[in-house]
Write a protein that holds these residues in place. Structure first.
Motif, mmCIF file in Angstrom:
data_model
loop_
_atom_site.group_PDB
_atom_site.id
_atom_site.type_symbol
_atom_site.label_atom_id
_atom_site.label_comp_id
_atom_site.label_asym_id
_atom_site.label_seq_id
_atom_site.Cartn_x
_atom_site.Cartn_y
_atom_site.Cartn_z
ATOM 1 N N ASP A 1 38.425 7.146 -23.400
ATOM 2 C CA ASP A 1 38.552 7.624 -24.777
ATOM 3 C C ASP A 1 37.644 8.803 -25.080
ATOM 4 N N ASP A 2 36.587 8.924 -24.300
ATOM 5 C CA ASP A 2 35.556 9.918 -24.627
ATOM 6 C C ASP A 2 35.942 11.275 -24.068
ATOM 7 N N LEU A 3 36.400 12.157 -24.932
ATOM 8 C CA LEU A 3 37.051 13.378 -24.456
ATOM 9 C C LEU A 3 36.502 14.660 -25.063
ATOM 10 N N THR A 4 35.415 14.587 -25.808
ATOM 11 C CA THR A 4 34.923 15.775 -26.506
ATOM 12 C C THR A 4 34.582 16.902 -25.537
ATOM 13 N N LYS A 5 33.792 16.557 -24.503
ATOM 14 C CA LYS A 5 33.313 17.564 -23.550
ATOM 15 C C LYS A 5 34.491 18.224 -22.851
ATOM 16 N N GLU A 6 35.444 17.392 -22.391
ATOM 17 C CA GLU A 6 36.602 17.898 -21.641
ATOM 18 C C GLU A 6 37.451 18.804 -22.539
ATOM 19 N N THR A 7 37.651 18.369 -23.789
ATOM 20 C CA THR A 7 38.500 19.148 -24.696
ATOM 21 C C THR A 7 37.875 20.506 -25.006
ATOM 22 N N ILE A 8 36.562 20.511 -25.257
ATOM 23 C CA ILE A 8 35.899 21.778 -25.576
ATOM 24 C C ILE A 8 35.859 22.681 -24.339
ATOM 25 N N ALA A 9 35.548 22.095 -23.181
ATOM 26 C CA ALA A 9 35.505 22.894 -21.946
ATOM 27 C C ALA A 9 36.873 23.533 -21.710
ATOM 28 N N HIS A 10 37.910 22.755 -21.877
ATOM 29 C CA HIS A 10 39.268 23.269 -21.696
ATOM 30 C C HIS A 10 39.554 24.401 -22.676
ATOM 31 N N PHE B 1 29.303 26.266 -29.140
ATOM 32 C CA PHE B 1 29.697 24.860 -29.245
ATOM 33 C C PHE B 1 28.511 23.995 -28.832
ATOM 34 N N ILE B 2 28.115 23.103 -29.716
ATOM 35 C CA ILE B 2 26.992 22.210 -29.404
ATOM 36 C C ILE B 2 27.514 20.782 -29.451
ATOM 37 N N GLU C 1 29.202 15.055 -15.521
ATOM 38 C CA GLU C 1 30.036 16.235 -15.250
ATOM 39 C C GLU C 1 30.003 17.156 -16.454
ATOM 40 N N MET C 2 29.375 18.317 -16.271
ATOM 41 C CA MET C 2 29.116 19.195 -17.411
ATOM 42 C C MET C 2 29.912 20.488 -17.280
ATOM 43 N N ILE D 1 27.701 25.336 -25.162
ATOM 44 C CA ILE D 1 28.481 26.395 -24.517
ATOM 45 C C ILE D 1 28.470 27.606 -25.441
ATOM 46 N N GLU D 2 28.105 28.749 -24.898
ATOM 47 C CA GLU D 2 28.158 29.980 -25.682
ATOM 48 C C GLU D 2 29.352 30.802 -25.219
#
Lengths: 419, 419
Positions: free
Chosen positions: B74-83, B146-147, B119-120, B139-140
């Motif tokens: 369910d935890d998808l914030t990092k993946e969604t922003i990275a994408h 994005f923080i 995984e960052m 991420i800049e």
């Protein structure tokens, strides 16, 4: 049907207040079986409010707003929504009368700007405000329902629960009804294990444990066509849970508390209790006297923080203190006997322990607490190792003290607390 | 530069928890002079998260997210922003090591799924998590910052204040620095009137009064290039305020409290205090013993709820009770003398009143409270008419009792409280 919540208020965006309104509304919607996909906070700015509104109206069926219904020029929620729906705001005489009356009854001069609050979108359902001046409103359009509520929680909450909830219940396919059992003395995971067979087979009704400070709540929830049917569905589940958890369940209802249960039990049994506290420093007495009417069953409490006062006020002996220390079952036993004898109360309670952060040793660590009870036919002490910081240890110790009084009155003192 | 906050978590949309994270972040951003125009809550749903993200990235410079960094699917914030930023997530060895160590040090087996948290997004700034397993990230991109912060407040808060705040301070044009003066015994509007000339002329620094339960906070705020300069700007303002409010100011600092001030004063003066409480039922003792180290200055307290115990424990006379009643200055005077004599404490405090909801009469209404103090050279009682419900009356009465101890120790007992 799905909903979106828009909270309007610059004070929210500045972090001056926390958005409890959104939580209360979300919980109610979830209880009624409605989905909430987004909630938004926006400041008192007409353009940004309008854009938040358009976005929400495009993707949700229902929109509930809080805030922006006040008398100042900043308060624009009603006007913005009315404009979006192509409706004018016109004076609502009943609301006008109520606002004028409210000012008059408080002997206050009413600034004219206040009447703006009585101008309501044409054709809306007016939600009466019994706790402030700004009425709420519901506008129904072909695509959406807009529900506008005031910002102050003391006004929003009753309007939501007394007027909006019944309105939305009627439109819901089904209702979701919960009852709450309050449990002390058994931890969340231990309770889950005991209830495993019920939890595993659950579909409707369901049960869910929630950890609270030092205790636990078990929520029994049924989805049904109406409240009466839901209650009927919960009955056998409650019986089953009671068979398993027995007297760990101390009360039913969201507003129950251990101290309220204890005061009720003391009053109905016509008994009195007195407390001798060391590490809890008055917290047990404070909890008991939080309950109106405690004076009938709580003649007195003593807080004996120093060894001298344990001796002088409670008659704890120098020998006991020297041989076993202030934190020992022997001292707890003498404290509860002392306070009972000294005050003539039916039940004496003695609490001594190490709340920290300092004062712990290997042998007697921070969190070690002894609670003694002395009453007709009973004179014994319980030992606890309590986790947490100073506040938490004091809180937990005071709950155990209350539970021990409760169990004595129910003749259920033989207990193995399970965490 | 303006910011948006996106809080990710279905538990927020269900109303199971309140969104305190958004408040803490908003307040910090406002202190740094950044604008926040919108905050949004969205569930653990990748499509809706993505659409909230695109919207925010289009209209704001900075986006701060909370939640959705955990190990589950369910935890998808990092993946969604990275994408969204066109970046891959790759294993960050330092974070991996820290997560493994955390499990090992707690003697726990680590499910493999936990490594997902290490995984960052490539090229990001990793924010170390000292209170949980999920690291945060910055991420800049050319247009946005994005923080990403974890959801649990106990993890989010230190990461925000210790790592994100310094990062954002460097980018801010100026900082906004506040100091807090804690005030008891003068109401918000009375204080505003006294401070009117300062408030009227204020631009930078500014002062703002905030009402708290039973007391008041005065926030002095300066906008400056750095903290040191801000502090320098606040100095003359603080002096001016202190000249006006004098000993109504009991402490400085956000974490100050009347009980802490009292315990500190008692300890430095080497004096002890003992309490005899009726209507406050142990609350004063509870507050004093909330403070670690109170045992050095608080030997004991008594809660004499019944008239019998006022006589038996404190030596209040039957004549006094018969002639003046339990709620009277005479009884308060005998209570404080009694507890002082009985315990040998330097200062005795007696509190008697009507907390309600029942028990009030025309002559002695709910909210009437007498507080007596007996100490070397002093034996007097104060009368108060306190507003509010039972809880509020008990709270206020206990604050007055603490303030009377404070004022005795400062030799400032001659006071007209102003509300």
């Amino acid at each position: 049907m799905n909903f979106e919540i828009i909270s309007v208020g610059t004070e929210l965006l500045l972090g001056q207040i926390v958005n409890t309104n959104a939580q209360v509304i979300s919980r109610m919607l979830s209880e009624l079986g409605y989905n909430v996909y987004y909630t938004t906070v926006v400041g008192d700015n007409p353009d940004r409010l309008q854009s938040a509104l358009e976005l929400a109206a495009g993707r949700a069926d229902g929109i509930i707003t809080t805030g922006g219904l006040g008398p100042t020029g900043d308060d624009l929620t009603k006007e913005t929504i009315a404009h979006y729906c192509g409706k004018k705001c016109i004076m609502h005489e009943e609301s006008k009368r109520r606002i004028e009356e409210r000012f008059a009854s408080q002997g206050q001069y009413m600034p004219k700007s206040n009447l703006k609050q009585a101008e309501m979108p044409e054709g809306c359902i007016v939600l009466q405000n019994d706790h402030g001046t700004a009425p709420g409103a519901i506008i129904e359009t072909e695509k959406n329902i807009f529900i506008m509520l005031p910002g102050p929680p003391s006004e929003m909450r009753p309007m939501l629960l007394e007027q909006v909830r019944p309105y939305l219940e009627k439109r819901a396919d089904c209702i979701i009804y919960s009852e709450s059992l309050r449990i002390f003395g058994v931890g969340e995971s231990a309770a889950e294990e005991k209830l495993k067979t019920i939890i595993d087979r659950q579909t409707n009704p369901t049960i869910a444990p929630y950890a609270k400070t030092g205790e636990m709540e078990l929520r029994l929830t049924a989805k049904a066509s109406d409240t009466q049917q839901a209650k009927k569905m919960l009955q056998p589940l409650e019986t089953e849970v009671r068979n398993i958890l027995g007297d760990f369940i101390y009360a039913k209802g969201e507003n129950a508390s251990l101290e309220k249960t204890v005061v009720d039990l003391l009053r109905t049994s016509g008994k009195t209790a007195a407390t001798a506290e060391s590490c809890t420093g008055g917290l047990v007495a404070k909890k008991i006297t939080d309950i109106p009417g405690a004076s009938a069953c709580f003649p007195c409490g003593m807080i004996t923080y120093s060894n001298e006062q344990k001796q002088a006020l409670l008659g704890v002996t120098a020998e006991t203190l020297a041989a076993h220390g202030a934190v020992s079952s022997q001292t707890a036993l003498e404290m509860c006997r002392g306070v009972r004898e000294k005050t003539g109360a039916d039940i004496g309670i003695g609490i001594t322990g190490i709340a920290g952060p300092d004062g712990g040793t290997d042998e007697k660590p921070v969190g070690l607490v002894y609670i003694g009870i002395c009453a007709e036919g009973v004179h014994r002490a319980f030992r606890f190792y309590l986790a947490g910081d100073r506040n938490m240890i004091r809180e937990r110790a005071s709950l155990y003290a209350l539970d021990i009084i409760r169990r004595y009155l129910l003749n259920k003192l033989d207990v193995d607390y399970i965490w």
